[in-house]
Design a protein around this motif. Structure first.
Motif, PDB file in Angstrom:
ATOM      1  N   ARG A   1      38.174  38.209  35.236  1.00 49.70           N
ATOM      2  CA  ARG A   1      37.824  37.421  36.420  1.00 49.70           C
ATOM      3  C   ARG A   1      37.454  38.330  37.582  1.00 49.70           C
ATOM      4  O   ARG A   1      36.526  38.033  38.346  1.00 49.70           O
ATOM      5  CB  ARG A   1      39.001  36.523  36.795  1.00 49.70           C
TER       6      ARG A   1
ATOM      7  N   LEU B   1      34.618  31.702  35.367  1.00 47.86           N
ATOM      8  CA  LEU B   1      35.952  31.968  35.913  1.00 47.86           C
ATOM      9  C   LEU B   1      36.982  30.994  35.346  1.00 47.86           C
ATOM     10  O   LEU B   1      38.131  31.354  35.103  1.00 47.86           O
ATOM     11  CB  LEU B   1      35.923  31.858  37.435  1.00 47.86           C
TER      12      LEU B   1
ATOM     13  N   GLY C   1      42.936  38.300  34.140  1.00 50.12           N
ATOM     14  CA  GLY C   1      42.674  38.662  35.523  1.00 50.12           C
ATOM     15  C   GLY C   1      41.624  39.742  35.653  1.00 50.12           C
ATOM     16  O   GLY C   1      40.807  39.722  36.585  1.00 50.12           O
TER      17      GLY C   1
ATOM     18  N   GLU D   1      37.458  32.055  31.344  1.00 45.69           N
ATOM     19  CA  GLU D   1      38.107  33.335  31.053  1.00 45.69           C
ATOM     20  C   GLU D   1      39.474  33.389  31.721  1.00 45.69           C
ATOM     21  O   GLU D   1      39.593  33.156  32.924  1.00 45.69           O
ATOM     22  CB  GLU D   1      37.236  34.499  31.528  1.00 45.69           C
ATOM     23  N   ARG D   2      40.507  33.724  30.952  1.00 48.66           N
ATOM     24  CA  ARG D   2      41.882  33.656  31.438  1.00 48.66           C
ATOM     25  C   ARG D   2      42.418  34.990  31.961  1.00 48.66           C
ATOM     26  O   ARG D   2      43.382  35.008  32.716  1.00 48.66           O
ATOM     27  CB  ARG D   2      42.794  33.162  30.302  1.00 48.66           C
TER      28      ARG D   2
ATOM     29  N   ILE E   1      33.931  39.577  37.026  1.00 48.92           N
ATOM     30  CA  ILE E   1      32.944  38.555  37.338  1.00 48.92           C
ATOM     31  C   ILE E   1      32.754  38.435  38.844  1.00 48.92           C
ATOM     32  O   ILE E   1      31.616  38.366  39.342  1.00 48.92           O
ATOM     33  CB  ILE E   1      33.360  37.194  36.738  1.00 48.92           C
ATOM     34  N   LEU E   2      33.854  38.437  39.583  1.00 52.58           N
ATOM     35  CA  LEU E   2      33.756  38.302  41.037  1.00 52.58           C
ATOM     36  C   LEU E   2      33.026  39.496  41.655  1.00 52.58           C
ATOM     37  O   LEU E   2      32.158  39.330  42.521  1.00 52.58           O
ATOM     38  CB  LEU E   2      35.157  38.173  41.637  1.00 52.58           C
TER      39      LEU E   2
ATOM     40  N   SER F   1      29.137  39.180  31.363  1.00 51.46           N
ATOM     41  CA  SER F   1      30.006  39.248  30.186  1.00 51.46           C
ATOM     42  C   SER F   1      29.730  40.453  29.296  1.00 51.46           C
ATOM     43  O   SER F   1      30.532  40.762  28.418  1.00 51.46           O
ATOM     44  CB  SER F   1      29.852  37.974  29.339  1.00 51.46           C
TER      45      SER F   1
END
Length: 414
Positions: free
Chosen positions: A239, A230, A236, A233-234, A242-243, A186
């Protein structure tokens, strides 16, 4: 507007502010010391006992939000005191219950001071990371015999850091690992290298503990952290970040694991420890057989059998926190423990995804507590200091949430 119509603002008192800052620093020292428990009483007990006593004199406030934690833990320990009455030889029983009561009070203490100032959460986790990194490094260096006397930080060829048992050392490193991972996922990229280094050090410490419970706890906790982030957090882009970072971190850990397995001693012990059922798990009076017999025996012992008596009847201790609560704290203690865990998990999931300043800390503590509750079926977490710290963190966040809701209701009414 007249002066009478202005809202009252309490005067700034620098002396009280200085005392608050000093108190917070002492709390950080106490949390840091939780990573060094090579003998009992450990420096942590001595320091925290003095700090809790001092804070109680100065003014430790137990609110309605924290009171249920106090009631459940004290009643749990009353069960332990009652179990002493059935012991033929008290031996170390009273001291065991005294330590349990101290840890219970430490949990309430952490909850109360977090409710009073939620900024202490960051200080607590930073101190925990510092203590975890040092004790993990000691365990790693000890495992590879990096200096004379390094074997003091190992047990049965397993890293234990500055702990007495590798099975406590490994789980202790999980929550600070999640804190670093959360910051990595984050935070800004500029701070990533240091966080990655910290994650790898702690991950290697967990691995070299060769604790199956710690491995399972670590894997579960990391997956749960990524999943919840995931879910929360909204956007894209976030996300995707993070991935990508998660996959990169997993890749680095796999590489580090492969490097470690090049050492024959590591590979042999890893092969042995990855067996799901060890020799001491199955068979007559093995771990699982003891669990079955112990639960049946406890059904006839409403007051329990007393602390540390189980290991005098069977080859080893309970290695099951649920059975431990029955044997050492009786039916009263068992009901309190089950109620405490159920209440904690229920409230934790209820508040998990709310947008609050304390949400990341609640999330990390909740994930770790869930994992501890599961591994508690095969290991005894009763006197794990960091477990009570996690409980205090969660209940402090619950109290903060309760106070926030009350203020919102008052604001809406006014």
């Amino acid at each position: 507007m007249s002066d009478a119509a202005l809202p009252y603002a309490p005067p700034f008192r620098p002396q009280l502010a200085a005392v608050g800052v000093f108190g917070s620093m002492l709390v950080a020292v106490g949390v840091f010391l939780s990573g060094f428990v090579m003998s009992e009483p450990a420096p942590y007990e001595l320091f925290m006992a003095g700090l809790i006593g001092l804070w109680a004199i100065v003014g430790l406030r137990i609110s309605r939000g924290v009171a249920p934690l106090l009631v459940l833990l004290v009643t749990f320990n009353v069960g332990g005191m009652l179990s002493l009455t059935v012991m033929d030889d008290l031996a170390g029983g009273p001291m065991y219950v005294a330590v349990s009561l101290f840890l219970a009070l430490s949990s309430v203490f952490f909850a109360a001071i977090i409710e009073a100032r939620h900024s202490r959460l960051e200080l607590i986790f930073r101190a925990w990371v510092a203590g975890a990194l040092i004790t993990s490094i000691l365990g790693i260096l000890g495992y590879f015999h990096a200096f004379p006397g390094a074997e003091a930080f190992t047990l049965y060829d397993r890293a234990k850091g500055a702990f007495q048992d590798p099975n406590v050392f490994g789980p202790y490193l999980v929550a600070p690992s999640l804190y670093l991972m959360y910051g990595l996922l984050s935070g800004r990229i500029l701070g990533a290298p240091l966080k990655i280094a910290g994650v790898l050090i702690l991950a290697l410490g967990v691995f070299l503990s060769f604790s199956r419970a710690a491995w399972a706890l670590y894997l579960f906790s990391v997956v749960a952290l990524v999943f919840i982030m995931l879910l929360k957090e909204r956007t894209g882009a976030f996300r995707l970040k993070i991935l990508i970072l998660s996959i990169s971190a997993a890749g680095l850990m796999v590489v580090a694991l492969l490097v470690a397995l090049q050492f024959d001693k590591v590979a042999d012990l890893f092969s042995n420890r990855t067996q799901l059922v060890q020799d001491y798990d199955g068979g007559h009076l093995g771990r699982f057989d003891r669990h079955r017999i112990g639960f049946l025996m406890s059904m006839e012992k409403p007051l329990g059998i007393g602390p540390m008596v189980f290991s005098k009847i069977f080859p080893e201790d309970e290695h099951n926190i649920w059975l431990k609560s029955l044997t050492s704290y009786g039916w009263l203690g068992f009901l309190c423990y089950v109620s405490l865990i159920a209440w904690t998990l229920s409230a934790g999931f209820k508040y998990l995804l709310r947008n609050r300043p304390w949400q990341p800390y609640l999330m990390i503590a909740l994930i770790t507590i869930v994992g501890h509750s599961v591994i508690g079926f095969v290991i005894d977490t009763d006197h794990w200091r960091h477990f009570y710290l996690l409980l205090g963190i969660l209940w402090g966040c619950f109290a903060l949430e309760r106070r926030h809701n009350l203020r919102s209701v008052k604001g809406a009414v006014s």
